[in-house]
Design a protein around this motif. Structure first.
Motif, short mmCIF file in Angstrom:
data_model
loop_
_atom_site.label_atom_id
_atom_site.label_comp_id
_atom_site.label_asym_id
_atom_site.label_seq_id
_atom_site.Cartn_x
_atom_site.Cartn_y
_atom_site.Cartn_z
N THR A 93 -3.80 -9.91 9.39
CA THR A 93 -3.82 -9.88 7.93
C THR A 93 -4.08 -11.24 7.28
O THR A 93 -4.43 -11.30 6.11
N GLU A 145 -12.80 1.60 2.73
CA GLU A 145 -11.40 1.41 3.10
C GLU A 145 -10.72 2.74 3.40
O GLU A 145 -10.91 3.72 2.67
N TYR A 193 -9.90 -5.74 9.97
CA TYR A 193 -11.06 -6.01 9.13
C TYR A 193 -12.30 -5.84 10.01
O TYR A 193 -12.63 -6.70 10.83
N ALA A 240 -6.03 -0.52 12.61
CA ALA A 240 -5.94 -1.44 11.48
C ALA A 240 -6.67 -2.74 11.77
O ALA A 240 -6.54 -3.33 12.85
N ARG A 242 -6.46 -0.16 6.79
CA ARG A 242 -5.17 -0.75 6.43
C ARG A 242 -4.03 -0.04 7.13
O ARG A 242 -4.09 1.15 7.42
N ASP A 288 0.66 -2.59 3.97
CA ASP A 288 -0.13 -3.81 3.78
C ASP A 288 -0.18 -4.20 2.30
O ASP A 288 -0.21 -3.33 1.42
N GLU A 290 -8.91 -11.33 -1.24
CA GLU A 290 -9.13 -10.91 0.14
C GLU A 290 -10.57 -11.24 0.55
O GLU A 290 -11.52 -10.82 -0.10
N ILE A 304 -12.55 -1.70 6.12
CA ILE A 304 -11.15 -2.10 6.26
C ILE A 304 -10.33 -0.88 6.63
O ILE A 304 -10.41 0.16 5.96
N TYR A 309 -6.73 4.21 5.38
CA TYR A 309 -5.48 3.87 6.05
C TYR A 309 -5.50 4.41 7.47
O TYR A 309 -6.19 5.39 7.77
N ALA A 322 0.84 -1.19 0.00
CA ALA A 322 0.00 0.00 0.00
C ALA A 322 0.88 1.24 0.00
O ALA A 322 1.90 1.30 0.67
N LEU A 379 -1.94 -5.37 -0.99
CA LEU A 379 -3.28 -5.14 -1.53
C LEU A 379 -3.72 -6.32 -2.40
O LEU A 379 -2.91 -6.95 -3.06
#
Length: 328
Positions: free
Chosen positions: A237, A72, A144, A142, A172, A176, A212, A170, A74, A33, A178
């Protein structure tokens, strides 16, 4: 069959109003990422009624889905969601795993919801891990996670969740890896994405693609998530972070109401293409329709030998709960 499974991901709008690409909109696998400084991203989500008495979230009017779009960001980013309620029901959007003030809680407890026809903005913040007192480290955001309604039907949104108002979130960490494709699988009571076999989603990927999975639990029953022929690491992850990483490798994990996890696999790695099953491993639940197909096509996108026949067999299975009184 629906053909290639599209990646539904957040198309965010930056603080200055300029469109920015979705995180992960890349063709290469194993691409780390890359993000600049923390930013505020803005997105409008439309809540709408769907056929069959369902409701969904969508990024554009008329495009609501069950589950809703993958959102999503960061670590360090802020996500501003303008929720447009295009239904005649009270509803909201409530997030797991991120920070927010009470007015963005998405619960009637804090008067944080949308009345019918109302537009309201929810602000979710994220942060990186930081050093705390006493040689301790405070966790970052970070992971899910997921989001869902918290106001339709009851003050806990039981009606909204039951009717499809949920999706994946998500956060991230910079660096990470992708994915090429994303899959969201929501186990809700005896359904997957509010469907039962043989009408459960058939997710697709080509051999060698990085896929994913985001698994989410809702409802009143306890489940386990199992993916045939693929395995992952039971950490943040789903991947080992070093040769000495002690995280266990699994292919089955509890998925209970309100929980979520994610992982990445290389489609068909070590086993090849084919029609691979995913399902709840509570036997009564899989018998009753909590099963679907992960179709790994050949690397060129063609149908692998035997897969079409397996799909037809799956569609012809009689999914009937053997012990109606059991709830797993």
């Amino acid at each position: 069959m629906d053909g290639k499974f599209p990646r539904r991901s957040l198309i965010a709008v930056g603080a200055l109003g300029a469109a920015v690409p979705a995180i992960g909109a890349v063709a290469l696998t194993d691409t780390p990422a890359r993000a600049g400084l923390a930013v505020t991203k803005k997105v409008t989500i439309f809540a709408e009624a769907l056929p069959g008495g369902l409701y969904g979230y969508g990024l554009r009017p008329g495009e609501a889905t069950v589950p809703g779009p993958v959102l999503e960001i960061y670590e360090g980013d802020t996500l501003e969601i303008t929720l447009v309620n295009n239904t005649d029901k009270r509803l909201s959007i409530h997030a797991h795993g991120v920070d927010y003030s009470t007015d963005s809680d998405g619960s009637p407890l804090n008067a944080s919801y949308n009345d019918p026809g109302q537009t309201r903005t929810y602000v979710w913040r994220s942060r990186e891990m930081f050093a705390g007192p006493g040689r301790r480290f405070m966790p970052g955001s970070a992971g899910y996670w997921h989001y869902h309604d918290h106001a339709m039907g009851t003050d806990h949104g039981t009606g909204g969740v039951a009717k499809g108002l949920y999706g994946a979130l998500i956060v991230r960490r910079r660096g990470d890896v992708l994915p090429d494709k994303q899959i969201t699988a929501v186990f809700h009571d005896m359904t997957i994405n509010n469907k039962m076999a043989p009408n459960t989603p058939m997710f697709e990927a080509d051999l060698g693609q990085r896929v994913e999975w985001i698994a989410i639990g809702h409802g009143n029953l306890f489940h386990t998530f199992h993916l045939h022929a693929h395995r992952w690491v039971d950490n943040r992850t789903g991947m080992l972070e070093s040769v000495s990483d002690p995280s266990p490798t699994v292919d089955n994990k509890d998925l209970n109401p309100g929980s979520s996890f994610g992982f990445q696999v290389i489609a068909g790695e070590g086993v090849g293409p084919g029609a691979w099953m995913y399902h709840c491993h509570v036997q009564n639940h899989s018998d009753g329709g909590m099963a679907g197909i992960f179709l790994v096509r050949n690397a060129d996108g063609s149908m692998p030998a035997g897969a079409e026949e397996a799909i037809h067999r799956f569609q012809g299975h009689a999914h009937t709960t053997a012990h109606q009184g059991e709830h797993g």
